[in-house]
Scaffold this motif. Structure first.
Motif, PDB file in Angstrom:
ATOM      1  N   PRO A 312     123.900  38.291  48.680  1.00 13.70           N
ATOM      2  CA  PRO A 312     124.557  38.934  47.547  1.00 13.70           C
ATOM      3  C   PRO A 312     123.913  38.535  46.208  1.00 13.70           C
ATOM      4  CG  PRO A 312     126.195  38.189  49.120  1.00 13.70           C
ATOM      5  CD  PRO A 312     124.875  37.613  49.576  1.00 13.70           C
ATOM      6  N   ILE A 313     123.648  37.235  46.018  1.00 14.60           N
ATOM      7  CA  ILE A 313     123.003  36.752  44.796  1.00 14.60           C
ATOM      8  C   ILE A 313     121.862  35.819  45.196  1.00 14.60           C
ATOM      9  CG2 ILE A 313     123.257  35.401  42.677  1.00 14.60           C
ATOM     10  CD1 ILE A 313     126.218  36.208  42.647  1.00 14.60           C
ATOM     11  N   LEU A 314     120.655  36.086  44.687  1.00 23.68           N
ATOM     12  CA  LEU A 314     119.486  35.248  44.944  1.00 23.68           C
ATOM     13  C   LEU A 314     118.729  35.010  43.646  1.00 23.68           C
ATOM     14  CD1 LEU A 314     117.440  33.809  46.805  1.00 23.68           C
ATOM     15  CD2 LEU A 314     116.326  36.034  47.141  1.00 23.68           C
ATOM     16  N   ILE A 315     118.379  33.754  43.410  1.00 22.89           N
ATOM     17  CA  ILE A 315     117.647  33.353  42.209  1.00 22.89           C
ATOM     18  C   ILE A 315     116.412  32.556  42.621  1.00 22.89           C
ATOM     19  CG2 ILE A 315     117.734  31.933  40.107  1.00 22.89           C
ATOM     20  CD1 ILE A 315     120.819  32.365  40.190  1.00 22.89           C
ATOM     21  N   GLY A 316     115.238  32.908  42.099  1.00 28.48           N
ATOM     22  CA  GLY A 316     114.160  31.958  42.034  1.00 28.48           C
ATOM     23  C   GLY A 316     112.977  32.045  42.944  1.00 28.48           C
ATOM     24  N   THR A 317     112.931  32.944  43.921  1.00 27.72           N
ATOM     25  CA  THR A 317     111.885  32.878  44.934  1.00 27.72           C
ATOM     26  C   THR A 317     110.488  33.119  44.365  1.00 27.72           C
ATOM     27  OG1 THR A 317     113.464  33.653  46.593  1.00 27.72           O
ATOM     28  CG2 THR A 317     111.134  33.788  47.168  1.00 27.72           C
ATOM     29  N   HIS A 318     110.338  34.121  43.510  1.00 29.39           N
ATOM     30  CA  HIS A 318     109.009  34.548  43.083  1.00 29.39           C
ATOM     31  C   HIS A 318     108.713  34.111  41.652  1.00 29.39           C
ATOM     32  CE1 HIS A 318     108.760  37.027  46.677  1.00 29.39           C
ATOM     33  NE2 HIS A 318     109.957  37.511  46.384  1.00 29.39           N
ATOM     34  N   GLY A 319     107.459  33.726  41.431  1.00 31.21           N
ATOM     35  CA  GLY A 319     107.025  33.321  40.097  1.00 31.21           C
ATOM     36  C   GLY A 319     105.513  33.233  40.025  1.00 31.21           C
TER      37      GLY A 319
END
Length: 475
Positions: A312-319
């Motif tokens: 439902p909520i995801l933060i931060g995997t790609h950068g």
């Protein structure tokens, strides 16, 4: 005499403030022939008034069966109202044995008469009406507020699409700067709305971007953008600033069908959105695809999330591993999470911060979030990790996260995880305030907790290495 006039005026004002309004949309023959789902017949009326028919659109949703995906046909209907409205939902499949209207936090009471379900609304809401425990052939019912300040179709700044199906050349409609794109109720746009390298654009109305159009709304390299009230498959915001997405509904059914992504964008507000997705509902990433940079000042509030697959909520995997990004000041408030279904342990967590690619995530607030009994997954997953499938380096860290007034009721949650990567890539300062699991308040001072237990054990949370400053308290 003056006193009588004043009283009459006040009574008139009171009547206008509480006046009942009900608006249903025009449906054209081309839509009736190609887009109808006859599982339900839906009617609405002012209390005691004449019933008005709604058009029931066919929408596709993703059902995971085993490890495979199966597209199912569900229904969708919408209308506008103020005051109070009565709703009748008749099932074409026979007797209704039981029913529920979600989110459950709305407390909507229903009455059943053979194959018809009745209930009343006094406030706008984005709902799922579910008959006999069927969540894949349900009715998505979007009860909108009364539309105000409709743009003038003759205004040169307005791109107006009235009721009916509109074929778009090359399936891309690019909106210029300083324009309003208006999709009237009953309009279906067969093409992507592209907001690219522009400013001061508004997209609004009660119309639909055809669900078969992947990435139905794309906002890229733009600023001062507003998207309101429409329906689409997905809505992405990349490397843009000052974006508001309000009362927008997205439902996806195809592979990797994220709902509303943030990639390298700042100052984005999601308010009152509904997302049902065939992958992550909403994400915040740094550098990703053509978009470069970190992300800050992102708020999602008063919204409903349903992940048929993924988070439902995801933060931060790609950068950007070579030039690390910071994801900061992220706020999720007053949210209902209806479901998660994810067998892969690496991708579980209704509330997930999984940083890779040297990303640093900090100053994150999850507040007043109600999580219903999802099918398979975890309540939360906080990890500094190195996912070699998607990342080129581990994350840098997670700092200063507050979970306040989180309420989970259910039996299907796997063990949640909080784990850093190494001594240089830690998780720091995680605060749980008024965390409730099936009605039990989890605090460091809670009764019944053996002294040698970690408080996290009482919440079904595994705290691994390189995680510090984790507290559970009442606020």
């Amino acid at each position: 005499m003056k006193k009588i006039i004043t009283i009459a005026f006040l009574l008139s004002m009171s009547f206008n403030m509480t006046a009942q309004e009900l608006v249903v949309y025009e449906t054209t023959e081309d839509i009736i022939k190609t887009m109808h789902n006859d599982d339900f017949s839906v009617k609405v009326r002012k209390p005691g008034g004449l019933w008005k028919d709604l058009f029931e659109y066919n929408v596709k949703v993703d059902q995971v069966i085993g490890t495979g995906h199966s597209v199912q046909n569900a229904s969708m209907a919408s209308f506008d109202f103020s005051g109070t409205v009565e709703i009748a939902v008749t099932s074409s499949k026979g007797t209704i044995n039981k029913a529920r209207v979600r989110p459950l936090s709305k407390g909507i009471k229903t009455q059943i008469n053979e194959n018809t379900l009745y209930f009343t609304l006094t406030n706008p809401a984005n709902l799922s009406v579910e008959i006999n425990d069927d969540i894949f052939h349900n009715l998505h019912l979007f009860a909108n507020p009364i539309e105000k300040n409709k743009p003038n179709p003759k205004d040169k700044k307005v791109l107006y699409f009235g009721p009916g199906i509109h074929e778009i050349p090359n399936q891309i409609l690019k909106v210029p700067s300083n324009k309003i794109l208006y999709l009237a109720g009953g309009a279906v746009l067969k093409g992507q709305i592209l907001i690219d390298n522009v400013q001061n654009v508004k997209v609004c109305g009660r119309g639909i971007v055809d669900q078969e159009v992947r990435l139905g709304v794309k906002i890229a390299f733009s600023k001062n953008i507003t998207v309101q009230d429409i329906f689409a498959s997905q809505c992405l915001t990349g490397e843009s600033d000052r974006v508001t997405i309000q009362n927008v509904k997205t439902i996806s059914f195809f592979g990797w069908g994220d709902g509303m992504n943030i990639m390298a964008a700042n100052n984005v507000l999601f308010d009152g959105v509904f997302i049902r997705s065939s992958d992550d509902c909403t994400t915040v990433y740094g550098t990703r695809k053509e978009f470069k940079g970190g992300a800050k000042n992102i708020t999602m509030q008063n919204s409903t999330l349903w992940a048929d697959v993924g988070h439902p909520i995801l933060i931060g995997t790609h950068g950007n591993s070579e030039k690390p990004d910071v994801l900061e000041n992220l706020n999720y408030q007053n949210i209902d999470i209806l479901d998660q279904k994810e067998k892969q342990l690496d991708y579980q967590g209704c509330l997930a911060i999984n940083v890779g690619d040297n990303n640093l995530a900090k100053n994150v607030l999850f507040e007043n979030i109600r999580v219903e009994d999802f099918r398979e997954g975890q309540l939360l997953n906080l990890r500094v990790f190195y996912n070699t499938k998607y990342c080129t380096a581990p994350g840098l860290g997670i700092e200063n996260v507050v979970f306040r007034n989180i309420d989970y009721n259910g039996q299907n949650a796997n063990t949640s995880i909080i784990a850093g990567y190494n001594e240089q890539r830690k998780i720091k300062n995680i605060s749980f305030e008024n965390l409730k699991i099936n009605g039990v308040l989890i605090t460091d001072e809670m009764q019944g907790k053996p002294k040698w237990y970690k408080t996290a054990d009482m919440a079904g949370i595994f705290v691994g290495e390189h995680a510090e400053g984790i507290i559970f308290k009442m606020n």
